[in-house]
Design an enzyme around this catalytic site. Structure first.
Site, PDB file in Angstrom:
ATOM      1  N   LYS A  13       0.822  -1.218   0.000  1.00 57.60           N
ATOM      2  CA  LYS A  13       0.000   0.000   0.000  1.00 57.60           C
ATOM      3  C   LYS A  13       0.853   1.264   0.000  1.00 57.60           C
ATOM      4  CE  LYS A  13      -2.403  -0.846   3.795  1.00 57.60           C
ATOM      5  NZ  LYS A  13      -1.833  -2.148   4.198  1.00 57.60           N
ATOM      6  N   ARG A  88      -9.504   1.168   9.174  1.00 61.30           N
ATOM      7  CA  ARG A  88      -9.087  -0.205   9.472  1.00 61.30           C
ATOM      8  C   ARG A  88     -10.164  -0.963  10.227  1.00 61.30           C
ATOM      9  NH1 ARG A  88      -3.190   0.767   9.251  1.00 61.30           N
ATOM     10  NH2 ARG A  88      -2.069  -1.177   9.392  1.00 61.30           N
ATOM     11  N   ARG A 122      10.941  -6.711   5.147  1.00 64.36           N
ATOM     12  CA  ARG A 122      10.831  -5.313   4.713  1.00 64.36           C
ATOM     13  C   ARG A 122      11.800  -4.419   5.479  1.00 64.36           C
ATOM     14  NH1 ARG A 122       4.900  -2.729   4.706  1.00 64.36           N
ATOM     15  NH2 ARG A 122       4.970  -3.033   6.950  1.00 64.36           N
ATOM     16  N   ARG A 152      11.172  -1.801  10.908  1.00 63.76           N
ATOM     17  CA  ARG A 152      10.156  -1.327  11.850  1.00 63.76           C
ATOM     18  C   ARG A 152      10.024  -2.335  12.992  1.00 63.76           C
ATOM     19  NH1 ARG A 152       4.823   0.212   8.402  1.00 63.76           N
ATOM     20  NH2 ARG A 152       3.870  -0.781  10.204  1.00 63.76           N
ATOM     21  N   ARG A 163      -0.611  -8.997  13.577  1.00 72.06           N
ATOM     22  CA  ARG A 163      -1.142  -7.950  12.688  1.00 72.06           C
ATOM     23  C   ARG A 163      -2.021  -8.564  11.603  1.00 72.06           C
ATOM     24  NH1 ARG A 163       3.962  -4.980  10.723  1.00 72.06           N
ATOM     25  NH2 ARG A 163       2.523  -3.670   9.537  1.00 72.06           N
TER      26      ARG A 163
HETATM   27  P1  AMP Z   1       0.801   0.849   9.184  1.00 71.39           P
HETATM   28  O1  AMP Z   1       2.007   1.705   9.011  1.00 71.39           O
HETATM   29  O2  AMP Z   1      -0.381   1.310   8.380  1.00 71.39           O
HETATM   30  O3  AMP Z   1       1.087  -0.615   9.002  1.00 71.39           O
HETATM   31  O4  AMP Z   1       0.350   1.030  10.711  1.00 71.39           O
HETATM   32  C1  AMP Z   1       1.197   0.610  11.773  1.00 71.39           C
HETATM   33  C2  AMP Z   1       0.378   0.436  13.036  1.00 71.39           C
HETATM   34  O5  AMP Z   1      -0.203   1.685  13.417  1.00 71.39           O
HETATM   35  C3  AMP Z   1      -0.796  -0.525  12.933  1.00 71.39           C
HETATM   36  O6  AMP Z   1      -0.421  -1.884  13.119  1.00 71.39           O
HETATM   37  C4  AMP Z   1      -1.696  -0.020  14.070  1.00 71.39           C
HETATM   38  O7  AMP Z   1      -1.202  -0.412  15.337  1.00 71.39           O
HETATM   39  C5  AMP Z   1      -1.502   1.488  13.955  1.00 71.39           C
HETATM   40  N1  AMP Z   1      -2.502   2.073  13.017  1.00 71.39           N
HETATM   41  C6  AMP Z   1      -2.245   2.667  11.812  1.00 71.39           C
HETATM   42  N2  AMP Z   1      -3.374   3.082  11.218  1.00 71.39           N
HETATM   43  C7  AMP Z   1      -4.379   2.718  12.053  1.00 71.39           C
HETATM   44  C8  AMP Z   1      -5.800   2.835  11.988  1.00 71.39           C
HETATM   45  N3  AMP Z   1      -6.426   3.395  10.936  1.00 71.39           N
HETATM   46  N4  AMP Z   1      -6.517   2.353  13.043  1.00 71.39           N
HETATM   47  C9  AMP Z   1      -5.917   1.790  14.111  1.00 71.39           C
HETATM   48  N5  AMP Z   1      -4.596   1.640  14.232  1.00 71.39           N
HETATM   49  C10 AMP Z   1      -3.822   2.095  13.209  1.00 71.39           C
END
Ligand code: AMP
Length: 206
Positions: A13, A88, A122, A152, A163
């Site tokens: 994404k 999400r 990654r 990360r 996740r």
């Molecule tokens: P990402 O970078 O999109 O993979 O997000 C990393 C982490 O941030 C996720 O695993 C969640 O813990 C938190 N997070 C990001 N976006 C959201 C969202 N829209 N709702 C809830 N938690 C989020």
């Protein structure tokens, strides 16, 4: 133009979002990036979110919705925006409907069996934000800009499985949610970056 990029962690994404945002001159809004910026700043929100993120759980809907509401008021959103990693949960999607109308939702699909390997391999560039697979980088430097790549915390294998399970339970129902609203475009994410990009642009321009 108001778009959402949907798909499991590791679907690509972030990579596709950067391309779409650049092509249409719209803002790329990653709630994950916004949370990581809060953690780096050491803000109260960041401190609270860190342990949730490191466990692979979701940050509360209220916090996320508040952040997004503010963010889309910024001047760079005037031509539109692309959400990457938001919504999400069905609750977030319903709250978003109260705030603004979305034009299209691009769902990037990758077989589950491929995701653990993609995410745990990654590596991120702190300078340009690009993600690269460890098998394609030499010497730990970003092939695009030379930044020192890092992993990360939540991309470690122990967290990745949680996740993915959170995605299945809480986020995957959004596919049906947006299908019912006639907004869903499905794209095969198990292909080279340019091929996925071409499928996205083709479907958006149809
Ligand atoms: P990402 O970078 O999109 O993979 O997000 C990393 C982490 O941030 C996720 O695993 C969640 O813990 C938190 N997070 C990001 N976006 C959201 C969202 N829209 N709702 C809830 N938690 C989020």
């Amino acid at each position: 133009m108001k778009l959402i990029l949907l798909g499991p962690p590791g679907a690509g994404k972030g990579t596709q979002a950067a391309r779409i945002a650049a092509k249409y001159g719209i803002a790329h809004i990653s709630t994950g990036d916004m949370l990581r910026a809060e953690i780096r700043k050491g803000s109260e929100l960041g401190l609270k979110a860190k342990s949730t993120i490191d466990r692979g759980e979701l940050v509360s809907d209220d916090v996320i919705i508040g952040m997004v509401k503010n963010r889309i008021e910024a001047p760079d959103c005037a031509r539109g925006f692309l959400f990457d990693g938001f919504p999400r949960t069905v609750e977030q999607a319903e709250a978003l409907e109260e705030i603004t109308e979305i034009d299209r939702v691009i769902d990037i699909e990758v077989p589950f069996s491929r995701l653990v390997e993609r995410i745990s391999g990654r590596r991120m560039c702190p300078d340009c934000g690009a993600a690269h697979h460890v098998s394609r980088v030499d010497g730990g430097r970003c092939p695009d800009c030379g930044g020192a790549l890092y992993q990360r915390d939540d991309d470690r294998e122990e967290t990745v499985k949680n996740r993915l399970s959170v995605y299945e339970r809480k986020t995957a129902p959004l596919i049906e949610f947006y299908l019912q609203r006639g907004k869903l475009l499905e794209v095969n994410g198990d292909a080279p970056i340019d091929t996925v990009g071409a499928e996205i642009f083709g479907k958006l321009e149809e």
